[in-house]
Design an enzyme around this catalytic site. Structure first.
Site, PDB file in Angstrom:
ATOM      1  N   ASP A  83     -81.914  12.170  22.221  1.00 31.02           N
ATOM      2  CA  ASP A  83     -82.525  11.527  21.071  1.00 31.02           C
ATOM      3  C   ASP A  83     -81.416  11.152  20.082  1.00 31.02           C
ATOM      4  O   ASP A  83     -81.080  11.936  19.199  1.00 31.02           O
ATOM      5  CB  ASP A  83     -83.499  12.552  20.454  1.00 31.02           C
ATOM      6  N   HIS A 120     -89.685  17.222   5.886  1.00 28.76           N
ATOM      7  CA  HIS A 120     -90.100  18.547   6.350  1.00 28.76           C
ATOM      8  C   HIS A 120     -89.956  19.477   5.146  1.00 28.76           C
ATOM      9  O   HIS A 120     -89.036  19.294   4.326  1.00 28.76           O
ATOM     10  CB  HIS A 120     -89.168  19.123   7.421  1.00 28.76           C
ATOM     11  N   GLU A 153     -96.749  13.753  17.097  1.00 31.30           N
ATOM     12  CA  GLU A 153     -95.612  12.888  17.434  1.00 31.30           C
ATOM     13  C   GLU A 153     -95.130  13.241  18.840  1.00 31.30           C
ATOM     14  O   GLU A 153     -94.462  14.266  19.035  1.00 31.30           O
ATOM     15  CB  GLU A 153     -94.485  13.096  16.408  1.00 31.30           C
ATOM     16  N   ASP A 157     -81.416   8.790  17.868  1.00 35.28           N
ATOM     17  CA  ASP A 157     -81.952   8.425  16.544  1.00 35.28           C
ATOM     18  C   ASP A 157     -81.115   7.379  15.821  1.00 35.28           C
ATOM     19  O   ASP A 157     -80.744   7.559  14.654  1.00 35.28           O
ATOM     20  CB  ASP A 157     -82.059   9.680  15.643  1.00 35.28           C
ATOM     21  N   HIS A 188     -88.264   8.573  21.486  1.00 35.40           N
ATOM     22  CA  HIS A 188     -89.071   9.505  22.277  1.00 35.40           C
ATOM     23  C   HIS A 188     -89.762   8.766  23.417  1.00 35.40           C
ATOM     24  O   HIS A 188     -89.883   9.289  24.527  1.00 35.40           O
ATOM     25  CB  HIS A 188     -90.117  10.192  21.397  1.00 35.40           C
ATOM     26  N   GLU A 203     -92.631   7.402  18.273  1.00 35.31           N
ATOM     27  CA  GLU A 203     -91.200   7.190  17.970  1.00 35.31           C
ATOM     28  C   GLU A 203     -90.507   6.499  19.142  1.00 35.31           C
ATOM     29  O   GLU A 203     -90.633   6.920  20.290  1.00 35.31           O
ATOM     30  CB  GLU A 203     -90.533   8.539  17.666  1.00 35.31           C
ATOM     31  N   ASP A 259     -86.899   7.238  11.265  1.00 34.48           N
ATOM     32  CA  ASP A 259     -86.416   8.542  11.723  1.00 34.48           C
ATOM     33  C   ASP A 259     -85.093   8.266  12.439  1.00 34.48           C
ATOM     34  O   ASP A 259     -85.008   8.280  13.664  1.00 34.48           O
ATOM     35  CB  ASP A 259     -87.447   9.193  12.651  1.00 34.48           C
ATOM     36  N   ASP A 282     -86.418  20.571   4.674  1.00 32.57           N
ATOM     37  CA  ASP A 282     -85.379  19.587   4.286  1.00 32.57           C
ATOM     38  C   ASP A 282     -85.253  19.549   2.783  1.00 32.57           C
ATOM     39  O   ASP A 282     -84.159  19.412   2.241  1.00 32.57           O
ATOM     40  CB  ASP A 282     -85.743  18.128   4.619  1.00 32.57           C
TER      41      ASP A 282
END
Ligand code: XLS
Ligand code: NI
Ligand code: NI
Length: 437
Positions: free
Chosen positions: A307, A101, A232, A309, A271, A268, A339, A104
Protein backbone atom coordinates in the site's frame (compact mmCIF):
# COMPACT_ATOMS: atom_id res chain seq x y z
CA UNK A 1 -0.52 34.00 15.57
CA UNK A 2 2.34 31.89 14.26
CA UNK A 3 2.26 31.03 10.57
CA UNK A 4 3.60 27.64 9.55
CA UNK A 5 3.51 28.03 5.77
CA UNK A 6 4.55 31.71 5.48
CA UNK A 7 5.74 31.35 1.88
CA UNK A 8 2.41 30.03 0.67
CA UNK A 9 -0.68 32.09 0.01
CA UNK A 10 -4.14 30.75 -0.79
CA UNK A 11 -4.11 28.33 -3.71
CA UNK A 12 -6.29 29.77 -6.47
CA UNK A 13 -7.77 28.45 -9.69
CA UNK A 14 -5.77 29.92 -12.58
CA UNK A 15 -6.92 27.69 -15.43
CA UNK A 16 -5.21 25.15 -17.72
CA UNK A 17 -2.82 27.71 -19.22
CA UNK A 18 -1.26 28.70 -15.91
CA UNK A 19 2.37 27.77 -15.34
CA UNK A 20 2.17 28.42 -11.62
CA UNK A 21 2.80 25.12 -9.81
CA UNK A 22 0.99 26.48 -6.75
CA UNK A 23 -2.31 27.06 -8.55
CA UNK A 24 -5.17 24.86 -9.68
CA UNK A 25 -5.40 24.27 -13.41
CA UNK A 26 -8.69 22.36 -13.33
CA UNK A 27 -10.16 22.44 -9.85
CA UNK A 28 -12.46 25.42 -9.88
CA UNK A 29 -14.76 25.16 -6.85
CA UNK A 30 -17.55 27.22 -8.40
CA UNK A 31 -17.60 25.58 -11.82
CA UNK A 32 -20.80 23.64 -12.47
CA UNK A 33 -20.59 19.99 -13.48
CA UNK A 34 -23.84 18.18 -14.11
CA UNK A 35 -25.66 20.89 -12.22
CA UNK A 36 -23.43 20.89 -9.13
CA UNK A 37 -20.59 23.10 -7.96
CA UNK A 38 -17.32 21.17 -8.23
CA UNK A 39 -16.59 21.75 -4.56
CA UNK A 40 -19.95 20.31 -3.50
CA UNK A 41 -19.67 17.39 -5.87
CA UNK A 42 -16.11 16.32 -5.07
CA UNK A 43 -15.97 17.10 -1.34
CA UNK A 44 -12.18 16.85 -1.08
CA UNK A 45 -10.71 15.84 2.24
CA UNK A 46 -7.20 15.89 3.72
CA UNK A 47 -6.04 12.83 5.72
CA UNK A 48 -4.67 14.00 9.07
CA UNK A 49 -2.53 10.90 9.58
CA UNK A 50 -0.49 11.20 6.41
CA UNK A 51 -0.35 14.95 5.98
CA UNK A 52 0.21 16.03 9.58
CA UNK A 53 1.66 12.89 11.16
CA UNK A 54 3.73 11.48 8.30
CA UNK A 55 7.45 11.63 9.00
CA UNK A 56 8.94 9.90 5.97
CA UNK A 57 10.19 6.98 8.03
CA UNK A 58 9.94 3.55 6.43
CA UNK A 59 10.86 0.03 7.62
CA UNK A 60 14.44 0.71 6.53
CA UNK A 61 15.02 4.26 7.60
CA UNK A 62 14.45 7.16 9.93
CA UNK A 63 12.18 10.18 9.41
CA UNK A 64 13.20 12.46 6.55
CA UNK A 65 10.54 15.17 6.30
CA UNK A 66 11.32 18.73 7.42
CA UNK A 67 8.50 19.77 9.74
CA UNK A 68 10.00 22.58 11.78
CA UNK A 69 6.84 23.01 13.88
CA UNK A 70 6.80 19.43 15.10
CA UNK A 71 9.13 18.46 17.97
CA UNK A 72 8.37 14.81 17.22
CA UNK A 73 7.11 14.27 20.76
CA UNK A 74 3.81 12.81 21.84
CA UNK A 75 3.01 15.77 24.07
CA UNK A 76 -0.44 17.31 24.17
CA UNK A 77 1.14 20.68 23.44
CA UNK A 78 2.61 19.33 20.22
CA UNK A 79 -0.74 17.80 19.29
CA UNK A 80 -2.48 21.14 19.83
CA UNK A 81 0.11 22.93 17.73
CA UNK A 82 -0.44 20.45 14.90
CA UNK A 83 -4.11 21.49 14.84
CA UNK A 84 -3.03 25.04 13.98
CA UNK A 85 -0.70 23.69 11.31
CA UNK A 86 -3.44 21.49 9.87
CA UNK A 87 -6.04 24.22 9.64
CA UNK A 88 -3.62 26.71 8.15
CA UNK A 89 -2.67 24.13 5.52
CA UNK A 90 -6.25 23.15 4.71
CA UNK A 91 -7.42 26.75 4.57
CA UNK A 92 -4.66 27.76 2.19
CA UNK A 93 -5.32 24.70 0.05
CA UNK A 94 -9.06 25.29 0.03
CA UNK A 95 -9.95 21.77 1.14
CA UNK A 96 -13.48 21.70 2.55
CA UNK A 97 -13.03 18.52 4.64
CA UNK A 98 -10.58 16.47 6.66
CA UNK A 99 -10.51 13.00 8.26
CA UNK A 100 -8.69 11.63 11.28
CA UNK A 101 -8.06 8.66 13.54
CA UNK A 102 -8.39 9.38 17.26
CA UNK A 103 -4.70 8.69 17.80
CA UNK A 104 -3.53 10.93 14.93
CA UNK A 105 -4.97 14.03 16.48
CA UNK A 106 -4.35 13.17 20.12
CA UNK A 107 -1.67 11.05 21.81
CA UNK A 108 -2.57 8.05 23.90
CA UNK A 109 -2.37 8.59 27.68
CA UNK A 110 -1.37 6.21 30.45
CA UNK A 111 -4.90 4.83 30.80
CA UNK A 112 -8.07 4.79 28.75
CA UNK A 113 -9.54 7.56 30.91
CA UNK A 114 -6.48 9.72 30.34
CA UNK A 115 -6.54 9.04 26.59
CA UNK A 116 -10.19 10.08 26.50
CA UNK A 117 -9.41 13.32 28.33
CA UNK A 118 -6.60 14.17 25.96
CA UNK A 119 -8.85 13.46 22.98
CA UNK A 120 -11.48 15.79 24.43
CA UNK A 121 -8.90 18.53 24.86
CA UNK A 122 -7.70 18.27 21.27
CA UNK A 123 -11.26 17.87 19.95
CA UNK A 124 -12.22 21.15 21.61
CA UNK A 125 -9.49 22.85 19.63
CA UNK A 126 -10.49 21.06 16.42
CA UNK A 127 -14.02 22.35 16.96
CA UNK A 128 -12.76 25.88 17.46
CA UNK A 129 -10.74 25.76 14.26
CA UNK A 130 -13.60 24.18 12.31
CA UNK A 131 -15.89 27.01 13.39
CA UNK A 132 -13.27 29.61 12.57
CA UNK A 133 -12.44 28.27 9.08
CA UNK A 134 -15.63 26.50 7.97
CA UNK A 135 -13.63 23.32 7.30
CA UNK A 136 -15.69 20.23 8.17
CA UNK A 137 -15.08 16.68 9.28
CA UNK A 138 -15.80 14.14 6.54
CA UNK A 139 -15.19 11.20 8.84
CA UNK A 140 -13.61 10.09 12.04
CA UNK A 141 -12.24 6.68 12.93
CA UNK A 142 -10.36 4.90 15.70
CA UNK A 143 -6.86 3.54 15.42
CA UNK A 144 -7.30 -0.09 16.49
CA UNK A 145 -4.05 -1.36 15.03
CA UNK A 146 -0.96 0.55 16.19
CA UNK A 147 -0.92 -0.25 19.90
CA UNK A 148 0.53 -3.71 20.69
CA UNK A 149 -2.68 -4.63 22.54
CA UNK A 150 -4.23 -5.04 19.08
CA UNK A 151 -1.66 -7.57 17.86
CA UNK A 152 -4.35 -10.28 17.49
CA UNK A 153 -6.95 -7.85 16.18
CA UNK A 154 -9.49 -5.61 17.89
CA UNK A 155 -13.09 -6.81 17.49
CA UNK A 156 -11.69 -10.12 16.24
CA UNK A 157 -9.06 -10.52 18.95
CA UNK A 158 -8.94 -13.82 20.82
CA UNK A 159 -8.69 -11.68 23.98
CA UNK A 160 -12.12 -10.50 25.21
CA UNK A 161 -10.51 -7.61 27.12
CA UNK A 162 -9.16 -6.29 23.85
CA UNK A 163 -12.66 -6.48 22.35
CA UNK A 164 -13.87 -4.44 25.32
CA UNK A 165 -11.05 -1.93 24.94
CA UNK A 166 -11.78 -1.53 21.24
CA UNK A 167 -15.47 -1.04 22.01
CA UNK A 168 -14.65 1.69 24.51
CA UNK A 169 -12.30 3.36 22.05
CA UNK A 170 -14.82 3.28 19.19
CA UNK A 171 -17.58 4.51 21.51
CA UNK A 172 -15.45 7.53 22.30
CA UNK A 173 -14.36 8.07 18.70
CA UNK A 174 -17.98 8.04 17.49
CA UNK A 175 -18.91 10.54 20.22
CA UNK A 176 -16.08 12.86 19.24
CA UNK A 177 -16.93 12.49 15.54
CA UNK A 178 -20.53 13.37 16.39
CA UNK A 179 -19.49 16.38 18.44
CA UNK A 180 -17.42 17.65 15.52
CA UNK A 181 -20.29 17.22 13.07
CA UNK A 182 -18.58 14.33 11.25
CA UNK A 183 -20.67 13.17 8.30
CA UNK A 184 -19.43 9.55 8.29
CA UNK A 185 -17.59 7.13 10.53
CA UNK A 186 -15.10 4.65 9.03
CA UNK A 187 -14.15 1.14 10.09
CA UNK A 188 -11.00 0.04 8.36
CA UNK A 189 -10.27 -3.54 9.43
CA UNK A 190 -6.76 -2.82 10.66
CA UNK A 191 -5.71 -6.10 12.17
CA UNK A 192 -9.12 -7.77 11.77
CA UNK A 193 -7.90 -10.89 10.04
CA UNK A 194 -5.49 -13.68 10.78
CA UNK A 195 -2.09 -15.10 9.94
CA UNK A 196 -2.66 -18.81 10.47
CA UNK A 197 -5.73 -21.03 10.89
CA UNK A 198 -3.91 -23.40 13.28
CA UNK A 199 -4.49 -20.88 16.06
CA UNK A 200 -7.66 -19.19 14.78
CA UNK A 201 -11.38 -19.77 15.32
CA UNK A 202 -12.58 -17.93 12.25
CA UNK A 203 -16.26 -18.43 13.01
CA UNK A 204 -16.00 -16.88 16.45
CA UNK A 205 -13.91 -13.99 15.16
CA UNK A 206 -16.43 -13.14 12.44
CA UNK A 207 -19.33 -13.43 14.89
CA UNK A 208 -17.52 -11.08 17.26
CA UNK A 209 -16.96 -8.56 14.49
CA UNK A 210 -20.68 -8.65 13.67
CA UNK A 211 -21.53 -8.16 17.33
CA UNK A 212 -19.13 -5.23 17.47
CA UNK A 213 -20.79 -3.54 14.49
CA UNK A 214 -24.27 -3.92 15.95
CA UNK A 215 -23.06 -2.50 19.26
CA UNK A 216 -21.50 0.44 17.44
CA UNK A 217 -24.73 1.06 15.56
CA UNK A 218 -26.80 0.91 18.73
CA UNK A 219 -24.51 3.38 20.43
CA UNK A 220 -24.53 5.75 17.47
CA UNK A 221 -28.31 5.70 17.46
CA UNK A 222 -28.49 6.28 21.19
CA UNK A 223 -26.46 9.50 20.95
CA UNK A 224 -28.22 10.71 17.80
CA UNK A 225 -25.24 10.29 15.48
CA UNK A 226 -26.66 10.01 11.99
CA UNK A 227 -23.41 9.87 10.02
CA UNK A 228 -22.95 7.02 7.58
CA UNK A 229 -20.97 3.98 8.81
CA UNK A 230 -18.43 2.80 6.25
CA UNK A 231 -16.30 -0.33 5.91
CA UNK A 232 -13.02 0.21 4.10
CA UNK A 233 -12.06 -2.99 2.25
CA UNK A 234 -8.39 -3.94 2.10
CA UNK A 235 -6.57 -7.21 1.43
CA UNK A 236 -3.17 -8.39 2.66
CA UNK A 237 -1.87 -5.66 4.94
CA UNK A 238 -1.26 -6.12 7.75
CA UNK A 239 -2.60 -9.66 8.18
CA UNK A 240 -2.35 -12.36 5.56
CA UNK A 241 -6.12 -12.88 5.41
CA UNK A 242 -8.05 -9.66 6.02
CA UNK A 243 -11.75 -10.29 6.69
CA UNK A 244 -12.69 -7.21 4.66
CA UNK A 245 -10.60 -8.20 1.64
CA UNK A 246 -12.61 -6.37 -1.02
CA UNK A 247 -16.05 -4.91 -1.69
CA UNK A 248 -17.51 -8.36 -2.32
CA UNK A 249 -16.18 -9.80 0.96
CA UNK A 250 -17.46 -6.76 2.88
CA UNK A 251 -20.89 -6.91 1.29
CA UNK A 252 -21.13 -10.61 2.03
CA UNK A 253 -20.32 -9.90 5.68
CA UNK A 254 -22.80 -7.03 5.76
CA UNK A 255 -25.60 -9.18 4.36
CA UNK A 256 -24.79 -12.26 6.40
CA UNK A 257 -24.99 -10.19 9.58
CA UNK A 258 -28.02 -7.98 8.93
CA UNK A 259 -26.00 -4.83 8.53
CA UNK A 260 -27.62 -3.74 5.24
CA UNK A 261 -28.63 -0.13 5.38
CA UNK A 262 -26.27 0.37 8.33
CA UNK A 263 -22.86 0.03 6.69
CA UNK A 264 -21.76 1.20 3.25
CA UNK A 265 -18.26 1.14 1.75
CA UNK A 266 -15.30 3.49 1.60
CA UNK A 267 -13.35 2.28 -1.42
CA UNK A 268 -9.60 2.97 -1.64
CA UNK A 269 -7.72 2.77 -4.92
CA UNK A 270 -4.56 1.13 -3.63
CA UNK A 271 -6.59 -1.43 -1.70
CA UNK A 272 -8.60 -2.27 -4.83
CA UNK A 273 -5.47 -2.96 -6.84
CA UNK A 274 -3.90 -5.03 -4.04
CA UNK A 275 -7.06 -7.16 -4.13
CA UNK A 276 -6.50 -7.75 -7.83
CA UNK A 277 -9.25 -5.40 -8.98
CA UNK A 278 -9.33 -2.08 -10.72
CA UNK A 279 -10.69 0.85 -8.72
CA UNK A 280 -13.46 1.16 -11.28
CA UNK A 281 -14.50 -2.43 -10.64
CA UNK A 282 -14.70 -1.92 -6.89
CA UNK A 283 -16.62 1.35 -7.26
CA UNK A 284 -19.09 -0.11 -9.73
CA UNK A 285 -19.54 -3.28 -7.68
CA UNK A 286 -20.41 -1.18 -4.64
CA UNK A 287 -22.56 1.30 -6.58
CA UNK A 288 -24.85 -1.24 -8.21
CA UNK A 289 -25.63 -2.55 -4.75
CA UNK A 290 -26.35 0.87 -3.32
CA UNK A 291 -23.26 0.64 -1.12
CA UNK A 292 -20.82 3.17 -2.52
CA UNK A 293 -20.39 5.61 0.34
CA UNK A 294 -17.07 7.39 -0.03
CA UNK A 295 -13.60 6.98 -1.48
CA UNK A 296 -10.03 7.07 -0.26
CA UNK A 297 -8.26 8.53 -3.26
CA UNK A 298 -4.69 7.46 -3.87
CA UNK A 299 -2.81 5.13 -6.14
CA UNK A 300 -0.46 2.20 -5.77
CA UNK A 301 2.56 1.33 -7.82
CA UNK A 302 2.05 -1.58 -10.20
CA UNK A 303 5.64 -2.67 -9.62
CA UNK A 304 5.33 -2.72 -5.83
CA UNK A 305 3.09 -5.11 -3.93
CA UNK A 306 2.14 -2.98 -0.96
CA UNK A 307 0.00 0.00 0.00
CA UNK A 308 2.23 2.82 -1.24
CA UNK A 309 -0.53 5.43 -0.80
CA UNK A 310 0.68 7.77 -3.52
CA UNK A 311 -1.27 10.81 -4.62
CA UNK A 312 -3.39 10.12 -7.70
CA UNK A 313 -2.15 11.85 -10.87
CA UNK A 314 -3.36 9.48 -13.58
CA UNK A 315 -6.18 11.05 -15.59
CA UNK A 316 -7.42 7.67 -16.84
CA UNK A 317 -7.84 6.55 -13.25
CA UNK A 318 -9.70 9.66 -12.11
CA UNK A 319 -11.88 9.62 -15.25
CA UNK A 320 -12.89 6.03 -14.52
CA UNK A 321 -13.62 6.87 -10.88
CA UNK A 322 -15.74 9.82 -11.88
CA UNK A 323 -17.70 7.88 -14.50
CA UNK A 324 -18.99 5.74 -11.64
CA UNK A 325 -19.33 8.55 -9.10
CA UNK A 326 -21.27 10.79 -11.51
CA UNK A 327 -23.49 7.86 -12.40
CA UNK A 328 -24.65 7.70 -8.79
CA UNK A 329 -24.97 11.47 -8.57
CA UNK A 330 -21.96 12.05 -6.29
CA UNK A 331 -20.89 10.57 -2.99
CA UNK A 332 -22.66 12.76 -0.42
CA UNK A 333 -22.47 12.35 2.54
CA UNK A 334 -19.15 10.75 1.53
CA UNK A 335 -16.39 12.51 -0.33
CA UNK A 336 -12.95 12.15 -1.86
CA UNK A 337 -10.41 11.74 0.92
CA UNK A 338 -6.74 11.80 -0.07
CA UNK A 339 -5.48 8.83 1.89
CA UNK A 340 -2.07 9.53 0.39
CA UNK A 341 1.36 10.61 1.49
CA UNK A 342 4.26 12.45 -0.09
CA UNK A 343 7.30 10.30 -0.89
CA UNK A 344 9.97 10.30 1.80
CA UNK A 345 12.26 12.16 -0.58
CA UNK A 346 9.72 15.02 -0.89
CA UNK A 347 10.94 16.60 2.28
CA UNK A 348 9.69 20.20 2.19
CA UNK A 349 6.37 21.48 3.54
CA UNK A 350 5.61 22.90 0.09
CA UNK A 351 5.56 19.33 -1.25
CA UNK A 352 2.36 18.79 0.73
CA UNK A 353 0.76 21.52 -1.37
CA UNK A 354 2.08 20.17 -4.67
CA UNK A 355 0.77 16.73 -3.78
CA UNK A 356 -2.75 17.83 -2.89
CA UNK A 357 -3.00 20.32 -5.76
CA UNK A 358 -2.06 17.49 -8.12
CA UNK A 359 -4.62 15.11 -6.66
CA UNK A 360 -7.40 17.69 -6.70
CA UNK A 361 -6.59 18.75 -10.24
CA UNK A 362 -6.40 15.15 -11.44
CA UNK A 363 -9.89 14.54 -10.02
CA UNK A 364 -11.26 17.81 -11.36
CA UNK A 365 -9.97 17.02 -14.80
CA UNK A 366 -11.25 13.44 -14.61
CA UNK A 367 -14.62 14.87 -13.62
CA UNK A 368 -14.77 17.14 -16.64
CA UNK A 369 -13.75 14.31 -18.96
CA UNK A 370 -16.24 11.87 -17.45
CA UNK A 371 -19.00 14.48 -17.69
CA UNK A 372 -18.20 15.05 -21.37
CA UNK A 373 -18.28 11.30 -22.08
CA UNK A 374 -21.59 11.05 -20.25
CA UNK A 375 -23.07 14.05 -22.04
CA UNK A 376 -22.45 12.39 -25.39
CA UNK A 377 -23.81 9.11 -24.06
CA UNK A 378 -21.34 7.06 -26.11
CA UNK A 379 -20.57 4.36 -23.56
CA UNK A 380 -24.08 4.23 -22.15
CA UNK A 381 -25.73 3.90 -25.55
CA UNK A 382 -23.34 1.15 -26.54
CA UNK A 383 -23.96 -0.82 -23.36
CA UNK A 384 -27.71 -0.36 -23.59
CA UNK A 385 -27.72 -1.65 -27.12
CA UNK A 386 -25.45 -4.57 -26.20
CA UNK A 387 -28.08 -5.94 -23.83
CA UNK A 388 -31.11 -5.09 -25.96
CA UNK A 389 -31.94 -8.77 -26.49
CA UNK A 390 -33.29 -8.64 -22.92
CA UNK A 391 -35.61 -5.73 -23.67
CA UNK A 392 -38.28 -7.79 -25.44
CA UNK A 393 -39.18 -11.38 -26.37
CA UNK A 394 -37.45 -14.22 -24.56
CA UNK A 395 -34.95 -11.88 -22.86
CA UNK A 396 -37.72 -9.86 -21.24
CA UNK A 397 -39.29 -13.10 -20.00
CA UNK A 398 -35.96 -14.15 -18.46
CA UNK A 399 -35.66 -10.84 -16.67
CA UNK A 400 -39.23 -10.68 -15.40
CA UNK A 401 -39.07 -14.27 -14.18
CA UNK A 402 -41.87 -15.61 -16.34
CA UNK A 403 -39.71 -18.07 -18.33
CA UNK A 404 -38.89 -21.47 -16.77
CA UNK A 405 -36.08 -23.78 -17.80
CA UNK A 406 -38.71 -25.80 -19.71
CA UNK A 407 -39.87 -22.65 -21.55
CA UNK A 408 -36.31 -21.81 -22.45
CA UNK A 409 -35.72 -25.32 -23.71
CA UNK A 410 -38.90 -25.23 -25.80
CA UNK A 411 -37.89 -21.84 -27.21
CA UNK A 412 -34.47 -23.05 -28.19
CA UNK A 413 -35.65 -26.42 -29.55
CA UNK A 414 -37.96 -24.51 -31.82
CA UNK A 415 -35.36 -21.97 -32.85
CA UNK A 416 -32.53 -24.47 -33.32
CA UNK A 417 -29.64 -22.17 -32.25
CA UNK A 418 -28.93 -18.82 -30.63
CA UNK A 419 -28.83 -15.66 -32.72
CA UNK A 420 -25.27 -14.84 -33.69
CA UNK A 421 -23.14 -12.72 -31.32
CA UNK A 422 -22.10 -9.12 -31.97
CA UNK A 423 -18.63 -7.65 -31.51
CA UNK A 424 -17.77 -6.26 -28.09
CA UNK A 425 -15.88 -3.39 -29.83
CA UNK A 426 -13.52 -2.97 -26.90
CA UNK A 427 -10.78 -1.32 -28.93
CA UNK A 428 -13.18 1.13 -30.53
CA UNK A 429 -14.54 2.10 -27.12
CA UNK A 430 -11.04 2.54 -25.69
CA UNK A 431 -10.25 4.81 -28.63
CA UNK A 432 -13.40 6.82 -28.03
CA UNK A 433 -12.52 7.34 -24.37
CA UNK A 434 -9.05 8.50 -25.43
CA UNK A 435 -10.62 11.15 -27.65
CA UNK A 436 -12.00 12.86 -24.55
CA UNK A 437 -8.75 12.91 -22.59
C1 XLS B 1 -4.90 1.83 5.72
C2 XLS B 1 -6.17 2.52 5.60
C3 XLS B 1 -6.44 3.55 6.68
C4 XLS B 1 -7.89 3.91 6.70
C5 XLS B 1 -8.35 4.54 7.97
O1 XLS B 1 -4.40 1.23 4.81
O2 XLS B 1 -6.27 3.09 4.33
O3 XLS B 1 -5.64 4.66 6.51
O4 XLS B 1 -8.22 4.74 5.64
O5 XLS B 1 -8.14 3.73 9.06
NI1 NI C 1 -7.74 4.39 3.67
NI1 NI D 1 -4.61 2.35 2.67
Amino acid sequence: MAEYFPEISNIEFEGPESKNPLAFKHYNPDEQIEGRRMEDLLRFSVAYWHTFRGTGSDPFGAPTLNRSWDDGSDSVENALKRVDVAFEFMSKLGAPYYCFHDRDVAPEGGSLAESNDILDTVAAKLKEKQDETGIKLLWGTANLFSNPRFMHGAATSCNADVFAYAAAQVKKAIEVTHRLGGENYVFWGGREGYMNLYNTDMKRELDHLARFMHLAHEHAKSIGFEGQFLFEPKPKEPTKHQYDFDAAACLNFIRANNLEGIVKLNIETNHATLAGHTMMHELEYARIQDSLGSIDANTGDLLLGWDTDQFPTDIYLTTQCMLVILEQGGLTPGGINFDAKVRRESIDPVDLFHAHIGGMDAFARGTKIAAAIRADGVLKDFVKDRYSSYDAGIGAKIEDGSASFADLEAYMLDKGDADSNQSGRQEMLENIVNQYL
